[in-house]
Design a protein around this motif. Structure first.
Motif, PDB file in Angstrom:
ATOM      1  N   GLN A  26       3.904   5.441  -2.753  1.00 52.77           N
ATOM      2  CA  GLN A  26       3.885   5.902  -1.330  1.00 52.77           C
ATOM      3  C   GLN A  26       3.776   7.407  -1.339  1.00 52.77           C
ATOM      4  OE1 GLN A  26       7.816   6.090   0.620  1.00 52.77           O
ATOM      5  NE2 GLN A  26       8.836   5.625  -1.512  1.00 52.77           N
TER       6      GLN A  26
ATOM      7  N   VAL B  77      -2.955  -3.037   1.842  1.00 54.18           N
ATOM      8  CA  VAL B  77      -2.482  -1.800   1.710  1.00 54.18           C
ATOM      9  C   VAL B  77      -1.928  -1.157   2.793  1.00 54.18           C
ATOM     10  CG1 VAL B  77      -4.167  -0.867  -0.193  1.00 54.18           C
ATOM     11  CG2 VAL B  77      -4.726  -0.569   2.240  1.00 54.18           C
ATOM     12  N   ALA B  78      -1.095  -0.188   2.684  1.00 54.34           N
ATOM     13  CA  ALA B  78      -0.278   0.445   3.656  1.00 54.34           C
ATOM     14  C   ALA B  78      -1.310   1.587   4.542  1.00 54.34           C
ATOM     15  CB  ALA B  78       0.756   1.190   3.358  1.00 54.34           C
TER      16      ALA B  78
ATOM     17  N   THR C 152       3.175   0.757  -0.371  1.00 57.64           N
ATOM     18  CA  THR C 152       2.003  -0.102  -0.276  1.00 57.64           C
ATOM     19  C   THR C 152       2.287  -1.397  -0.979  1.00 57.64           C
ATOM     20  OG1 THR C 152      -0.274  -0.270  -0.340  1.00 57.64           O
ATOM     21  CG2 THR C 152       0.586   0.855  -2.162  1.00 57.64           C
TER      22      THR C 152
END
Length: 186
Positions: free
Chosen positions: A115, A138-139, A169
Motif C-alpha cells: 500500500q 488492484v486497489a 492491494t
C-alpha cells in the motif's frame, strides 16, 4: 486607521481543492517493455524497501531510488511522455505555457497487501503515475475525493500538493511514479 477584519482565522474544513486530476488512457505500447526492466531491477535488488533510505516512507512496497531517470536513461522516455502530456494540458486546458522538468522518477512494484499511506509531493508542481502492468484486482489510487481505478497504459496526473494513497492491494501493479517541477526562467 481603517477597520479591517478582526479575525484572520480560516476554517480549514471549509477549504476545498478544485484543481483537476487528469487521467490519460492508452499510453504508448512501447512502454510495455518496462515491465521486464523493472522486474529485472527488483531481482537485482529485492530488499530495497528495507534500506535506511526508505525507512518510514509512505510507499510500503518495493521501489527503486528517486533518481532512476538519472541512473537509467531508459526511464527518460516515460518522463518525457509525462512532460509532453502536461505541456498539452497546460496549453489546451489552462491556455498558458510553462517549462517543466522531471524532478524525480522511481519504479514501484506493489504485490498483495502492499500500500501507500496518505501523502503528497509538495513542493512539486505536478505528480503522476504511469501504470505499466496492472492486474484486475488492484486497489485504486485515491486522490482526496477522487477514486481512480487504474489499468495498463494509464497516466494519472495531479497537482503535487494533493494528498493521495493506495489502500492495501490484492493484485500486483507495476508503475512508474514521477514528480515534475516548473522551471523558473526569471
Amino acid at each position: 486607521m481603517e477597520n479591517g477584519p478582526t479575525s484572520r482565522i480560516i476554517n480549514y474544513d471549509k477549504v476545498g481543492c478544485l484543481l483537476p486530476t487528469f487521467v490519460i488512457e492508452n499510453g504508448p505500447e512501447e512502454f510495455n517493455r518496462f515491465k521486464d526492466i523493472i522486474l529485472e531491477k527488483r531481482s537485482q535488488d529485492p530488499e530495497y524497501l528495507d534500506t535506511d533510505e526508505t525507512a518510514g516512507h509512505s510507499v510500503k512496497a518495493w521501489l527503486t531510488k528517486w533518481d532512476t531517470h538519472q541512473t537509467d536513461e531508459r526511464f527518460l522516455d516515460i518522463g518525457n511522455y509525462a512532460i509532453y502530456v502536461l505541456n498539452y494540458i497546460t496549453e489546451q486546458v489552462f491556455h498558458t505555457h510553462a517549462k517543466y522538468k522531471l524532478a524525480s522518477l522511481w519504479a514501484v512494484v506493489m504485490e498483495e497487501g502492499d500500500q501507500a499511506t496518505p501523502h503528497d509531493h509538495f513542493p512539486s508542481a505536478w505528480s503522476c503515475v504511469y501504470y505499466i502492468d496492472v492486474e484486475e484486482d488492484v486497489a485504486p489510487i485515491l486522490l482526496e475525493d477522487k477514486e481512480v481505478h487504474v489499468k495498463n497504459g494509464m497516466l494519472v496526473l495531479f497537482p503535487g500538493f494533493i494528498t493521495h494513497h493506495v489502500p492495501p492491494t490484492k493484485g500486483r501493479r507495476i508503475a512508474v511514479a514521477m514528480n515534475i517541477s516548473i522551471v523558473d526562467e526569471s
